[in-house]
Design a protein around this motif. Structure first.
Motif, short mmCIF file in Angstrom:
data_model
loop_
_atom_site.label_atom_id
_atom_site.label_comp_id
_atom_site.label_asym_id
_atom_site.label_seq_id
_atom_site.Cartn_x
_atom_site.Cartn_y
_atom_site.Cartn_z
N MET A 149 25.08 -36.75 -0.84
CA MET A 149 24.47 -37.94 -0.80
C MET A 149 23.59 -38.06 0.05
O MET A 149 23.32 -37.18 1.08
CB MET A 149 25.39 -39.13 -0.20
CG MET A 149 26.36 -39.64 -1.04
SD MET A 149 25.88 -40.73 -2.39
CE MET A 149 27.11 -40.77 -3.36
N LYS A 150 22.39 -38.49 -0.40
CA LYS A 150 20.95 -38.48 0.47
C LYS A 150 21.03 -39.90 1.09
O LYS A 150 21.19 -40.94 0.10
CB LYS A 150 19.68 -38.20 -0.25
CG LYS A 150 18.49 -38.39 0.23
CD LYS A 150 17.39 -37.98 -0.44
CE LYS A 150 16.12 -38.13 0.01
NZ LYS A 150 14.98 -38.13 -0.71
N TRP A 151 20.59 -40.15 2.35
CA TRP A 151 20.56 -41.27 2.84
C TRP A 151 19.13 -41.76 2.75
O TRP A 151 18.11 -41.25 3.24
CB TRP A 151 21.03 -41.33 4.60
CG TRP A 151 20.92 -42.51 5.28
CD1 TRP A 151 20.10 -42.50 6.28
CD2 TRP A 151 21.59 -43.83 5.05
NE1 TRP A 151 20.44 -43.96 7.04
CE2 TRP A 151 21.05 -44.56 6.19
CE3 TRP A 151 22.30 -44.22 4.24
CZ2 TRP A 151 21.58 -45.94 6.21
CZ3 TRP A 151 23.03 -45.72 4.11
CH2 TRP A 151 22.68 -46.41 5.22
N ASN A 152 18.86 -43.01 2.31
CA ASN A 152 17.40 -43.34 2.12
C ASN A 152 16.87 -44.73 2.47
O ASN A 152 16.34 -45.65 2.25
CB ASN A 152 17.48 -43.67 0.34
CG ASN A 152 16.23 -43.71 -0.37
OD1 ASN A 152 15.25 -43.02 0.56
ND2 ASN A 152 15.95 -44.55 -1.22
N LEU A 153 17.47 -44.86 3.93
CA LEU A 153 17.26 -46.16 4.49
C LEU A 153 15.83 -46.27 4.83
O LEU A 153 15.34 -47.39 4.65
CB LEU A 153 17.98 -46.21 5.92
CG LEU A 153 17.72 -47.45 6.84
CD1 LEU A 153 18.17 -48.77 6.32
CD2 LEU A 153 18.42 -47.21 8.19
N ARG A 154 15.00 -45.44 5.30
CA ARG A 154 13.72 -45.76 5.78
C ARG A 154 12.75 -45.96 4.58
O ARG A 154 11.93 -47.01 4.67
CB ARG A 154 12.90 -44.30 6.29
CG ARG A 154 13.80 -44.26 7.64
CD ARG A 154 12.97 -43.02 8.41
NE ARG A 154 11.59 -43.23 8.78
CZ ARG A 154 11.08 -42.71 9.78
NH1 ARG A 154 11.62 -41.49 10.18
NH2 ARG A 154 9.92 -42.72 10.28
N LEU A 155 13.06 -45.34 3.26
CA LEU A 155 12.25 -45.80 2.11
C LEU A 155 12.54 -47.14 1.80
O LEU A 155 11.56 -48.03 1.55
CB LEU A 155 12.20 -44.80 0.98
CG LEU A 155 11.59 -45.27 -0.23
CD1 LEU A 155 10.03 -45.04 0.13
CD2 LEU A 155 11.80 -44.15 -1.21
N THR A 156 13.76 -47.39 1.83
CA THR A 156 14.20 -48.83 1.19
C THR A 156 13.71 -49.90 2.27
O THR A 156 13.38 -51.04 1.82
CB THR A 156 15.62 -48.82 1.42
OG1 THR A 156 16.26 -47.84 0.41
CG2 THR A 156 16.18 -50.31 0.71
N ALA A 157 13.83 -49.53 3.59
CA ALA A 157 13.08 -50.73 4.61
C ALA A 157 11.82 -50.70 4.36
O ALA A 157 11.13 -51.90 4.50
CB ALA A 157 13.58 -50.07 5.87
N ALA A 158 10.90 -49.61 4.21
CA ALA A 158 9.63 -49.77 4.10
C ALA A 158 9.06 -50.56 2.79
O ALA A 158 8.27 -51.35 2.78
CB ALA A 158 9.01 -48.35 3.96
N ASN A 159 9.93 -50.50 1.63
CA ASN A 159 9.82 -51.30 0.21
C ASN A 159 9.86 -52.85 0.96
O ASN A 159 9.32 -53.61 0.17
CB ASN A 159 10.77 -51.03 -0.46
CG ASN A 159 10.40 -49.63 -1.32
OD1 ASN A 159 9.23 -49.03 -1.24
ND2 ASN A 159 11.17 -48.92 -1.90
N LYS A 160 10.59 -53.20 1.96
CA LYS A 160 11.01 -54.50 2.48
C LYS A 160 9.79 -54.76 3.34
O LYS A 160 9.95 -55.99 4.01
CB LYS A 160 12.44 -54.46 2.83
CG LYS A 160 12.60 -55.87 3.43
CD LYS A 160 12.97 -57.12 2.44
CE LYS A 160 13.43 -58.26 3.14
NZ LYS A 160 13.24 -59.44 2.05
N GLY A 161 9.09 -53.92 3.96
CA GLY A 161 7.80 -54.29 4.79
C GLY A 161 8.45 -53.98 6.17
O GLY A 161 7.91 -54.41 7.19
N ILE A 162 9.53 -53.39 6.58
CA ILE A 162 9.97 -52.92 7.65
C ILE A 162 9.76 -51.52 8.08
O ILE A 162 10.25 -50.44 7.52
CB ILE A 162 11.63 -52.96 7.83
CG1 ILE A 162 12.08 -54.68 7.45
CG2 ILE A 162 12.23 -52.76 9.28
CD1 ILE A 162 13.52 -54.95 7.55
#
Length: 110
Positions: free
Chosen positions: A1-14
């Motif tokens: 599994m790849k953890w994709n938190l940073r990109l997901t957060a960036a898409n939300k503007g975080i």
């Protein structure tokens, strides 16, 4: 599994781990700066399912946005991966035996 938190957060503007930490705390998930840093910059070793729920609510995402399957990394029966082949090959080759004298010093090559 790849953890994709940073990109997901960036898409939300975080864009910063501290922003994420603040948003998580507003939703009842109070975690240390160290744990947030680990979630932000690496792949978590463990994570509670309840925490994943809060992260998904804060980021407005689905679990599939945070966890990306990598089935190509799974070994299949009868198919050894590169690490196993190296280990098996190394184990099959016995180490060279260097003859020693009684006093423990190596004998000169013949």
């Amino acid at each position: 599994m790849k953890w994709n938190l940073r990109l997901t957060a960036a898409n939300k503007g975080i864009w910063k781990a501290s922003e994420l930490q603040r948003s998580l705390a507003e939703h009842g998930l109070v975690i240390s700066a160290g744990k947030v840093s680990g979630l932000w910059s690496g792949q978590p070793v463990s994570l509670k399912l309840e925490d994943l729920d809060v992260i998904c609510v804060v980021l407005g995402c689905e679990i599939g946005d945070l966890l990306i399957p990598e089935p190509e990394k799974v070994s299949r029966p009868g198919q050894a991966n590169e690490t196993e082949r190296i280990a098996v090959g190394a184990a099959a080759t016995p180490p060279a035996v260097v003859p020693k004298r009684r006093d423990g010093r190596s004998l000169p090559p013949e």
